[in-house]
Each structure stands twice: as structure tokens, then as C-alpha cells.
Enzyme design. Structure first.
Site, PDB file in Angstrom:
ATOM      1  CB  SER A 139      -0.850  -0.027   1.276  1.00  0.00           C
ATOM      2  OG  SER A 139      -1.505   1.205   1.493  1.00  0.00           O
ATOM      3  CE1 TYR A 152      -4.347  -2.159   5.023  1.00  0.00           C
ATOM      4  CE2 TYR A 152      -3.371  -0.014   4.592  1.00  0.00           C
ATOM      5  CZ  TYR A 152      -3.984  -1.169   4.135  1.00  0.00           C
ATOM      6  OH  TYR A 152      -4.213  -1.329   2.793  1.00  0.00           O
TER       7      TYR A 152
HETATM    8  P1  NDP Z   1     -11.342  -6.082   0.294  1.00  0.00           P
HETATM    9  O1  NDP Z   1     -11.666  -6.024   1.745  1.00  0.00           O
HETATM   10  O2  NDP Z   1     -12.306  -5.524  -0.665  1.00  0.00           O
HETATM   11  O3  NDP Z   1     -10.972  -7.576  -0.133  1.00  0.00           O
HETATM   12  C1  NDP Z   1     -10.043  -8.305   0.625  1.00  0.00           C
HETATM   13  C2  NDP Z   1     -10.473  -9.751   0.687  1.00  0.00           C
HETATM   14  O4  NDP Z   1      -9.519 -10.459   1.510  1.00  0.00           O
HETATM   15  C3  NDP Z   1     -11.849  -9.937   1.345  1.00  0.00           C
HETATM   16  O5  NDP Z   1     -12.599 -10.904   0.665  1.00  0.00           O
HETATM   17  C4  NDP Z   1     -11.461 -10.396   2.732  1.00  0.00           C
HETATM   18  O6  NDP Z   1     -12.481 -11.086   3.430  1.00  0.00           O
HETATM   19  C5  NDP Z   1     -10.275 -11.282   2.417  1.00  0.00           C
HETATM   20  N1  NDP Z   1      -9.540 -11.658   3.628  1.00  0.00           N
HETATM   21  C6  NDP Z   1      -9.475 -10.998   4.810  1.00  0.00           C
HETATM   22  N2  NDP Z   1      -8.785 -11.721   5.706  1.00  0.00           N
HETATM   23  C7  NDP Z   1      -8.410 -12.875   5.090  1.00  0.00           C
HETATM   24  C8  NDP Z   1      -7.704 -14.020   5.496  1.00  0.00           C
HETATM   25  N3  NDP Z   1      -7.243 -14.161   6.772  1.00  0.00           N
HETATM   26  N4  NDP Z   1      -7.479 -15.000   4.604  1.00  0.00           N
HETATM   27  C9  NDP Z   1      -7.946 -14.887   3.338  1.00  0.00           C
HETATM   28  N5  NDP Z   1      -8.667 -13.850   2.895  1.00  0.00           N
HETATM   29  C10 NDP Z   1      -8.887 -12.839   3.764  1.00  0.00           C
HETATM   30  O7  NDP Z   1      -9.917  -5.331   0.146  1.00  0.00           O
HETATM   31  P2  NDP Z   1      -9.267  -4.614  -1.137  1.00  0.00           P
HETATM   32  O8  NDP Z   1      -9.605  -5.336  -2.370  1.00  0.00           O
HETATM   33  O9  NDP Z   1      -9.520  -3.177  -1.015  1.00  0.00           O
HETATM   34  O10 NDP Z   1      -7.733  -4.814  -0.759  1.00  0.00           O
HETATM   35  C11 NDP Z   1      -6.940  -5.880  -1.271  1.00  0.00           C
HETATM   36  C12 NDP Z   1      -5.511  -5.631  -0.831  1.00  0.00           C
HETATM   37  O11 NDP Z   1      -5.081  -4.362  -1.327  1.00  0.00           O
HETATM   38  C13 NDP Z   1      -5.346  -5.577   0.687  1.00  0.00           C
HETATM   39  O12 NDP Z   1      -4.118  -6.166   1.055  1.00  0.00           O
HETATM   40  C14 NDP Z   1      -5.302  -4.087   0.981  1.00  0.00           C
HETATM   41  O13 NDP Z   1      -4.612  -3.793   2.153  1.00  0.00           O
HETATM   42  C15 NDP Z   1      -4.588  -3.574  -0.262  1.00  0.00           C
HETATM   43  N6  NDP Z   1      -4.812  -2.175  -0.540  1.00  0.00           N
HETATM   44  C16 NDP Z   1      -6.094  -1.709  -0.774  1.00  0.00           C
HETATM   45  C17 NDP Z   1      -6.285  -0.374  -1.038  1.00  0.00           C
HETATM   46  C18 NDP Z   1      -7.646   0.197  -1.303  1.00  0.00           C
HETATM   47  O14 NDP Z   1      -7.758   1.436  -1.367  1.00  0.00           O
HETATM   48  N7  NDP Z   1      -8.688  -0.600  -1.461  1.00  0.00           N
HETATM   49  C19 NDP Z   1      -5.160   0.582  -1.068  1.00  0.00           C
HETATM   50  C20 NDP Z   1      -3.886  -0.021  -0.807  1.00  0.00           C
HETATM   51  C21 NDP Z   1      -3.731  -1.347  -0.573  1.00  0.00           C
HETATM   52  P3  NDP Z   1     -13.292 -10.275   4.584  1.00  0.00           P
HETATM   53  O15 NDP Z   1     -14.073  -9.226   3.877  1.00  0.00           O
HETATM   54  O16 NDP Z   1     -14.135 -11.321   5.215  1.00  0.00           O
HETATM   55  O17 NDP Z   1     -12.282  -9.672   5.517  1.00  0.00           O
END
Ligand code: NDP
Length: 249
Positions: A139, A152
Site C-alpha cells: 500500500s 495497517y
Molecule cells: P477487500 O476487503 O475488498 O478484499 C479483501 C479480501 O480479503 C476480502 O474478501 C477479505 O475477506 C479477504 N480476507 C481478509 N482476511 C483474510 C484471510 N485471513 N485469509 C484470506 N482472505 C482474507 O480489500 P481490497 O480489495 O480493497 O484490498 C486488497 C488488498 O489491497 C489488501 O491487502 C489491501 O490492504 C490492499 N490495498 C487496498 C487499497 C484500497 O484502497 N482498497 C489501497 C492499498 C492497498 P473479509 O471481507 O471477510 O475480511
């Protein structure tokens, strides 16, 4: 271009948001993709909609047994592993003073330990396959600090550092490891956040998940001389703020 035929790609957190866009992008390019997530219904639905070159497997990235099962089933179904995208992540809220210690640990557990565990268990398979790629979704919070999301920020800086350590260790095995640093992207994770967050960026908007997916595809299929490197897709947020100073005009 790195050949995708007969090789498989695992995308953690692939059921929605950025991970879902990455999975969709790779199915379009002809790869076989495993969507691995704790969201069983969303993940199974997405895999079904993407057709026979996509599968869903339940994966909690903090669980070693889950990882071994998913890695084994992926290779059985789709052939040797070409790439692992460590995308699963969670966002915490709380200042250094107010955040509950258990939440801080949980964020590190999912965002940092989960990615380490994936690399720890996937790397030997990538070696045996003659090489591959690991992409860690960090990120801009892995490049700078933000108030109110200390766990985070710590996890994403950790993931950036871990990426470099892994790249140095695995280069001789022809395994590349890179980190991706998105700014604010429209996903369920950011659904409650105001659009004004992006107003001071050179590109004053949120990004779309597909814009991150395109970068991940480039890293896996084209960026054959890049490893240990940081790839930023943040609308210029970390380049500086678009301050308006009348005296400069
Ligand atoms: P979302 O919350 O939309 O999607 C993330 C997915 O990961 C969800 O389905 C979530 O499930 C799942 N997840 C959470 N915990 C676990 C676990 N222990 N094992 C497997 N799956 C898990 O997030 P984004 O698509 O926004 O983000 C994806 C990545 O990008 C993340 O690492 C985030 O930190 C990073 N990121 C996102 C940004 C943004 O602006 N969106 C900016 C910078 C980085 P559940 O919903 O149940 O938790």
C-alpha cells in the site's frame, strides 16, 4: 512474456475488490487461477462466473494447513505454480493510544504473517517448477505514515521489507518477488471513505481495481528483470500534494 500455459496462479483475498480484478484479468489472459479467500460464497460465485479456468478454494492466510491444502489442490488441478499474489488484507482503525492490542496483532497476523506463510510454503514449489513470481500487495501505507491506522501501516511496511528479503533469497532460484503499492482504490474495503481523500493527489480520484490488476499482470508476465522492487499505483499521492500557491503562478 512469461508463459502462462499449464501453470497456475493463486490470488489470496480474491473473492472481491482488487483480488477479484486480478483473478479476472488472469483468466482473460488464458491463465488458470485459484481464488483463495475466507469469503466462500463470493469466491465460489466469482469462480463460477469466470468459467473452467478459475476455481475457488477456502483459505485463511494465517492457517498453515489451509495453505498446504490450497497449494496441493491448485497444482493437482491446474499444474505447477507460476505465481502467488499475496493480496488478502484487512484495515484497522485506531490511534497508537486507542487501538486494542488484539486488533493490532490481528492486522499484523493477516497482512504480514499471512503473506510470509504463503511465501514460506509456496517458494519450495516455485523452485521445483524452475521459477515463478510472488507479488505482495502492500500500500502507500508501506511507503509513508498515516494517522489512525498504525497496525495497517506497520503491516504494509513489513510486507515491503519482507518482499526485498525474499527477492534476495530467491533470485538464484529464478523466483522474482515484487511489492505493489496502491493508493485509494474503489473496493468494499474503502466503501465508507470519502472521495475527498483523493482531492489533493496529482490525479485527484480513487483508482479502480482493474488498474491494479493491470500492474500485477505486467509484473508477472512482462517484468522479467524486476525483483525486490516497489511498484506504485497511487494517482501520484506519494509524489507530493497539489498545493495551490498564488505566488508561484
Ligand atoms: P477487500 O476487503 O475488498 O478484499 C479483501 C479480501 O480479503 C476480502 O474478501 C477479505 O475477506 C479477504 N480476507 C481478509 N482476511 C483474510 C484471510 N485471513 N485469509 C484470506 N482472505 C482474507 O480489500 P481490497 O480489495 O480493497 O484490498 C486488497 C488488498 O489491497 C489488501 O491487502 C489491501 O490492504 C490492499 N490495498 C487496498 C487499497 C484500497 O484502497 N482498497 C489501497 C492499498 C492497498 P473479509 O471481507 O471477510 O475480511
Amino acid at each position: 512474456m512469461t508463459g502462462l500455459l499449464g501453470r497456475s496462479i493463486i490470488v489470496t483475498g480474491g473473492a472481491r475488490g482488487i483480488g477479484a480484478a486480478i483473478a479476472t484479468e488472469f483468466v482473460k489472459t488464458g491463465a488458470s487461477v485459484v481464488i483463495a479467500d475466507v469469503r466462500d460464497d463470493d469466491g465460489a460465485q466469482l469462480a463460477h462466473s469466470l468459467g473452467p479456468s478459475a476455481r475457488f478454494h477456502h483459505l485463511d492466510v494465517t492457517d498453515s494447513d489451509n495453505w498446504v491444502r490450497v497449494l496441493t489442490e491448485t497444482e493437482d488441478e491446474f499444474g505447477s505454480l507460476l505465481a502467488l499474489v499475496n493480496n488478502a488484507g484487512i484495515l484497522d482503525f485506531g490511534t497508537i493510544e486507542s487501538e486494542h492490542p488484539d486488533l493490532f496483532r490481528h492486522v499484523l497476523d493477516v497482512n504480514l504473517f499471512g503473506a510470509w506463510l504463503g511465501m514460506h510454503l509456496a517458494a519450495p514449489r516455485l523452485r521445483v517448477a524452475g521459477g515463478g513470481v510472488i507479488v505482495n500487495i502492500s500500500s502507500t501505507a508501506g511507503l509513508t505514515g498515516y494517522a489512525g491506522i498504525g497496525g495497517y501501516v506497520a503491516s504494509k511496511w513489513g510486507l515491503r521489507g519482507l518482499t526485498k528479503a525474499a527477492a534476495v533469497e530467491l533470485g538464484a532460484a529464478n523466483v522474482r518477488v515484487c511489492s505493489v503499492h496502491p493508493g485509494p482504490i474503489h473496493t468494499p474495503m474503502t466503501a465508507g471513505l470519502p472521495e475527498s481523500m483523493a482531492a489533493a493527489q496529482p490525479l485527484p480520484r480513487f483508482g479502480e481495481p482493474e488498474e491494479i490488476a493491470a500492474m500485477v499482470r505486467f509484473l508477472i508476465t512482462e517484468a522479467t528483470f524486476s525483483t525486490g522492487s516497489e511498484f506504485v499505483a497511487d494517482g501520484g499521492a506519494t509524489a507530493g500534494q497539489a498545493l495551490v500557491l498564488e505566488s508561484v503562478e
